[in-house]
Design an enzyme around this catalytic site. Structure first.
Site, PDB file in Angstrom:
ATOM      1  N   ASP A 126      21.454 -52.918 -18.840  1.00 43.42           N
ATOM      2  CA  ASP A 126      20.399 -52.579 -19.803  1.00 43.42           C
ATOM      3  C   ASP A 126      19.203 -51.960 -19.082  1.00 43.42           C
ATOM      4  O   ASP A 126      18.281 -51.459 -19.721  1.00 43.42           O
ATOM      5  CB  ASP A 126      19.951 -53.824 -20.590  1.00 43.42           C
ATOM      6  CG  ASP A 126      19.558 -54.978 -19.690  1.00 43.42           C
ATOM      7  OD1 ASP A 126      20.406 -55.420 -18.883  1.00 43.42           O
ATOM      8  OD2 ASP A 126      18.404 -55.431 -19.762  1.00 43.42           O
ATOM      9  N   GLY A 149       7.238 -61.054 -26.385  1.00 45.10           N
ATOM     10  CA  GLY A 149       6.991 -59.618 -26.562  1.00 45.10           C
ATOM     11  C   GLY A 149       5.799 -59.086 -25.796  1.00 45.10           C
ATOM     12  O   GLY A 149       5.414 -57.931 -25.965  1.00 45.10           O
TER      13      GLY A 149
HETATM   14  P1  AMP Z   1      14.655 -57.188 -18.191  1.00 39.98           P
HETATM   15  O1  AMP Z   1      15.970 -57.425 -17.503  1.00 39.98           O
HETATM   16  O2  AMP Z   1      13.487 -57.843 -17.577  1.00 39.98           O
HETATM   17  O3  AMP Z   1      14.423 -55.715 -18.367  1.00 39.98           O
HETATM   18  O4  AMP Z   1      14.725 -57.806 -19.651  1.00 39.98           O
HETATM   19  C1  AMP Z   1      15.896 -58.235 -20.286  1.00 39.98           C
HETATM   20  C2  AMP Z   1      15.699 -58.370 -21.766  1.00 39.98           C
HETATM   21  O5  AMP Z   1      14.692 -59.334 -22.050  1.00 39.98           O
HETATM   22  C3  AMP Z   1      15.270 -57.092 -22.475  1.00 39.98           C
HETATM   23  O6  AMP Z   1      15.904 -57.065 -23.725  1.00 39.98           O
HETATM   24  C4  AMP Z   1      13.796 -57.286 -22.638  1.00 39.98           C
HETATM   25  O7  AMP Z   1      13.278 -56.556 -23.706  1.00 39.98           O
HETATM   26  C5  AMP Z   1      13.683 -58.763 -22.865  1.00 39.98           C
HETATM   27  N1  AMP Z   1      12.376 -59.315 -22.480  1.00 39.98           N
HETATM   28  C6  AMP Z   1      11.877 -59.471 -21.236  1.00 39.98           C
HETATM   29  N2  AMP Z   1      10.651 -60.034 -21.261  1.00 39.98           N
HETATM   30  C7  AMP Z   1      10.351 -60.226 -22.569  1.00 39.98           C
HETATM   31  C8  AMP Z   1       9.238 -60.786 -23.278  1.00 39.98           C
HETATM   32  N3  AMP Z   1       8.165 -61.248 -22.649  1.00 39.98           N
HETATM   33  N4  AMP Z   1       9.307 -60.805 -24.626  1.00 39.98           N
HETATM   34  C9  AMP Z   1      10.382 -60.357 -25.283  1.00 39.98           C
HETATM   35  N5  AMP Z   1      11.449 -59.839 -24.692  1.00 39.98           N
HETATM   36  C10 AMP Z   1      11.451 -59.772 -23.347  1.00 39.98           C
HETATM   37 MG    MG Z   2      14.936 -54.261 -19.186  1.00 38.30          MG
END
Ligand code: AMP
Ligand code: MG
Length: 530
Positions: A274, A140
């Site tokens: 997303d 997170g």
């Molecule tokens: P992204 O493609 O990088 O936007 O992220 C894909 C998913 O992973 C989304 O649901 C983000 O919220 C989650 N996510 C990415 N990095 C983290 C992190 N450090 N902690 C928790 N969730 C993450």
């Molecule tokens: Mg994302």
């Protein structure tokens, strides 16, 4: 302009839509709900590193509040303001072409919707403020490196005229976060940071997809109706015809966004569904990059190195693929596919027409004739790949090429654009001849337009930026910031407020990528680790 305590909140998303009844902050599947209430995790020592005065103004906040200790405390996640209702949104998504199920805000927490003086609502969102029910296996959190990149790039994109989410602030948490930046077993502790992002809303294609995937038609309809009523009110009362018009508008907005990316040389890097905003905003700045040498096959994202799905030149088609996925999620609501097909076909036509108009503007032409000018355009794309050619510098220098005249010989003509070449020694023989030939044809073509060289240059310089957030510039700002000197972040923020202006005293920031940055991680290669 209001103080922090005077900000007004009207949280329509949480007021109008049902949340997750479970209130613990444990990772889970969340069904039949749009969000989960969750508080930011307090941090040791929040410290404001940078703020955007324009975004403060946008939300009606007095920028003097940046100096208030309470600002870092609120936007570092240590306290909330009256009226805020912190929550994480539930959404799903297709990642790299595959349905990934529930994703959700794993490290983003919406604080609430602030109502600005003119009545428009702006959602404030902390990125990196601790785990939520959607964090899955991750922590997170976010680190300084990726937060500097997000903060600067969102503001740079806005000033370039590209639809984007904004960034209000960048706060250091005073804590350390473990990251393996290149996923190669070299984990290190990095400074933790939190960006406050600002947008009309943070609803993604994936918010619709998750309900469709779960067969929850009732909540799918609620979300569509909510989105139209609150953010597309000009379309009228939600109903079958309005749904079709809305989908068509989402297609149009997405088209505008992606054509702008192509204009300025931006590669998003992770165009998963997303990460697609229903408002057509550039969202989620992760392993994005800026084209330096023009290469339609380039992706900055090492996670995507193999398939290069999200390479520069593929972005319009990926946007179409993503819109198709959104459309598929809406089929159950519409009961037919025809209207969605109309929207998708409209996108294909529009992206072609708008790309052509965009290319005409980059070349300083009123329009590009689909037949007569096609070869000039295609040969330009070939010419740009004959030898490493800096895209940004090339178009800027092209504005100095005069209309057809006898007075300029080949050497002088070439000298006008020479700055754009990374390997000047390669600009000889056939390569040199191809460039000169193309420039001669360009001169002839602009001579057909009833516009002076000076006016053409002014028009070109209004769409071809002089300054972009070159990958190595962001990295230099990060290196300094990690060492405790945050001045370059402020300097780049200031520079990128006027990306189309010459700013002669800032000329060094328009320079080509230096050789050391050619293969340094963070400059030419980025991973999703952030
Ligand atoms: P992204 O493609 O990088 O936007 O992220 C894909 C998913 O992973 C989304 O649901 C983000 O919220 C989650 N996510 C990415 N990095 C983290 C992190 N450090 N902690 C928790 N969730 C993450
Ligand atoms: Mg994302």
């Amino acid at each position: 302009m209001a103080t922090l305590d005077e900000l007004n909140f009207n949280n329509r998303f949480t007021d109008q839509l049902p949340g997750d009844p479970e209130l613990t902050n444990a990772r889970r599947q969340v069904e039949q709900a749009f969000y989960s209430n969750v508080m930011p995790t307090p941090v040791v020592k929040p410290q404001l590193v940078a703020g955007s005065a324009e975004v403060a103004e946008l939300i009606g906040l007095d920028a003097a509040e940046f100096d208030n200790e309470k600002f870092a405390s609120v936007f570092g996640g240590n306290e909330t303001l009256p009226g805020m209702q912190p929550h994480a949104m539930c959404y799903g998504g297709h990642q790299f072409g595959h349905w990934a199920g529930q994703l959700g805000d794993g490290r983003a927490i919406n604080l609430g919707d602030v109502v600005s003086a003119d009545g428009s609502p702006w959602t404030l969102q902390l990125k990196g403020a601790g785990p939520t029910p959607y964090s899955r296996t991750a922590d997170g959190l976010a680190v300084l490196r990726s937060s500097v990149r997000e903060f600067l790039c969102s503001e740079a994109m806005f000033h370039l005229g590209v639809p984007t989410t904004r960034a209000l602030s960048l706060v250091l948490t005073g804590e350390r976060v473990m990251r393996d930046m290149m996923y190669d077993g070299n984990a290190r502790l990095e400074p933790g940071a939190i960006v406050c992002r600002v947008a009309p809303n943070f609803i993604r294609f994936g918010n619709f997809q998750i309900f469709a995937a779960r067969g929850d038609m009732e909540n799918l309809k609620r979300l569509v109706d909510f989105t139209i009523e609150n953010y597309f009110p000009h379309l009228g009362e939600p109903g079958p015809e309005v749904y079709a018009a809305w989908f068509a508008e989402v297609c149009d907005r997405t088209c505008k966004m992606v054509v702008d990316w192509m204009r300025v040389g931006f590669v998003h890097g992770v165009m998963n569904t997303d990460n697609m905003s229903i408002m057509g905003l550039t969202i989620d700045y992760g392993p994005y990059g800026w084209l330096e040498d023009y290469d339609p096959g380039w992706t900055p994202n090492t996670t995507d190195a193999e398939g290069k799905r999200y390479r520069f030149g593929n972005q319009p088609m990926v946007a179409h693929w993503n819109l198709y996925q959104l459309g598929s999620a809406l089929v159950g609501l519409l009961g037919e596919t025809e209207t969605l097909q109309v929207g998708l076909d409209g996108f294909l036509k529009k992206v072609e027409a708008d790309s052509n108009a965009m290319m005409a503007s980059k070349l300083g032409l009123a329009s590009l004739d689909p037949e007569a000018d096609e070869k000039l355009k295609q040969d330009l794309f070939v010419m740009l790949t004959l030898t490493e050619t800096d895209m940004t510098i090339f178009y800027r220098k092209l504005a100095t090429v005069p209309a057809e005249s006898d007075s300029i010989d080949d050497d002088a003509l070439l000298a006008l654009v020479m700055d754009a070449y990374y390997l000047p020694k390669q600009v000889t023989g056939e390569v040199r001849q191809a460039i000169v030939d193309w420039l001669r044809r360009y001169q002839k073509r602009v001579s057909e337009e009833a516009v002076s060289d000076q006016d053409r240059a002014a028009k070109m310089n209004a769409v071809n930026p002089k300054y972009v957030l070159r990958n190595y510039l962001a990295q230099l700002a990060i290196d300094k910031s990690e060492a405790g000197d945050h001045s370059m972040i402020a300097e780049l923020l200031e520079l990128l407020r006027r990306p189309y202006d010459e700013q002669p005293e800032m000329e060094h920031y328009a320079a080509k990528r230096p050789d050391w940055a050619r293969s340094r991680p963070g400059c030419s290669m980025l991973s999703c680790s952030s």
